[in-house]
Design an enzyme around this catalytic site. Sequence first.
Site, mmCIF file in Angstrom:
data_model
loop_
_atom_site.group_PDB
_atom_site.id
_atom_site.type_symbol
_atom_site.label_atom_id
_atom_site.label_comp_id
_atom_site.label_asym_id
_atom_site.label_seq_id
_atom_site.Cartn_x
_atom_site.Cartn_y
_atom_site.Cartn_z
ATOM 1 N N TYR A 150 -3.644 -11.206 8.080
ATOM 2 C CA TYR A 150 -2.878 -10.337 8.577
ATOM 3 C C TYR A 150 -1.519 -10.415 8.085
ATOM 4 C CZ TYR A 150 0.050 -7.975 12.155
ATOM 5 O OH TYR A 150 1.008 -7.027 12.958
ATOM 6 N N SER A 155 5.494 -2.855 11.255
ATOM 7 C CA SER A 155 5.379 -3.911 10.258
ATOM 8 C C SER A 155 5.101 -5.007 11.424
ATOM 9 C CB SER A 155 6.143 -4.260 9.205
ATOM 10 O OG SER A 155 5.911 -5.388 8.600
ATOM 11 N N LYS A 191 0.565 -6.917 6.052
ATOM 12 C CA LYS A 191 1.906 -6.668 6.213
ATOM 13 C C LYS A 191 2.931 -6.719 5.125
ATOM 14 C CE LYS A 191 0.996 -4.859 10.294
ATOM 15 N NZ LYS A 191 1.320 -3.483 10.863
#
Length: 276
Positions: A149, A135, A153
């Site tokens: 992004y 992660s 995650k």
Amino acid sequence: MNTKIWLITGISSGLGKALAEAVVKKGDFMIGTFRKKSQVDNFNKKNIKNTAAFLLDITDQKKIEEIIETITSQFGKIDVLVNNAGIGFVGAIEETSLDEVRNVFEPNFFGTLKLTQAVLPHMRNQKSGHIIQISSHGGIKAFAGFGIYNASKFALEGFSEALAQEVSPFGIKVTLVEPGPFRTKFAGNGLGLSQNTIDAYSDTAGVFRTKLKGVDGKQEGDPVKASNAIINLVYSEQPTLRMPLGKTALITIQMKLDSVQSDLNTHQKIAKNSVY
């Protein structure tokens, strides 16, 4: 046997490559994936002891199932799955097209999810296994210009946290590795940028874009040290659900925790009084 069989996605560079090399150095069996056939062929030609490479694009769900069946048939089991392959992306939310969003989520979320699902039946049958999700500290705290992004995650963290509870009775462990900035190609060739830019975001997302590109190769984190930390975690008796890596990760995750605690304190009385 004390040695383990690892499957690591995306070992062509960065943390994936460093981890693959560290696993081999430890004496475990390392199975790695590349996106290009030439990379697979070049790796396998080296005949490195206790290794094998396969061609895999984790956005190809059908190929994922085929690869897992091939690996488990050929090598018997997978002790450790490391979902490392993924991409970075910078752009303000308003700047980013839906196609760009999907291109981030396909490897970072959907591909990782599918590979995890494909491995789980084998780990349940063997009543053991460890899934390492690479992660980011950006999977805990969001940053202006990094929102898409971050979202990919955050999604990874969400399903993995639930997964850890679901598979614990089967002897399967799940760990979210949350690195800060590391000296990989993440901020270089591996970084996607929104095609559209809006001048109004130059002081927020624009600053982040410039800063991230400027630190490529200069980040504080050492991929070799991170790899050894991951291996030590896998071999520990009680691996944790989360493992931050790097000073920046510690700082930013603590900032998120402090922010959430502050909001909880502010609204505690209102929240309690809203219950009927």
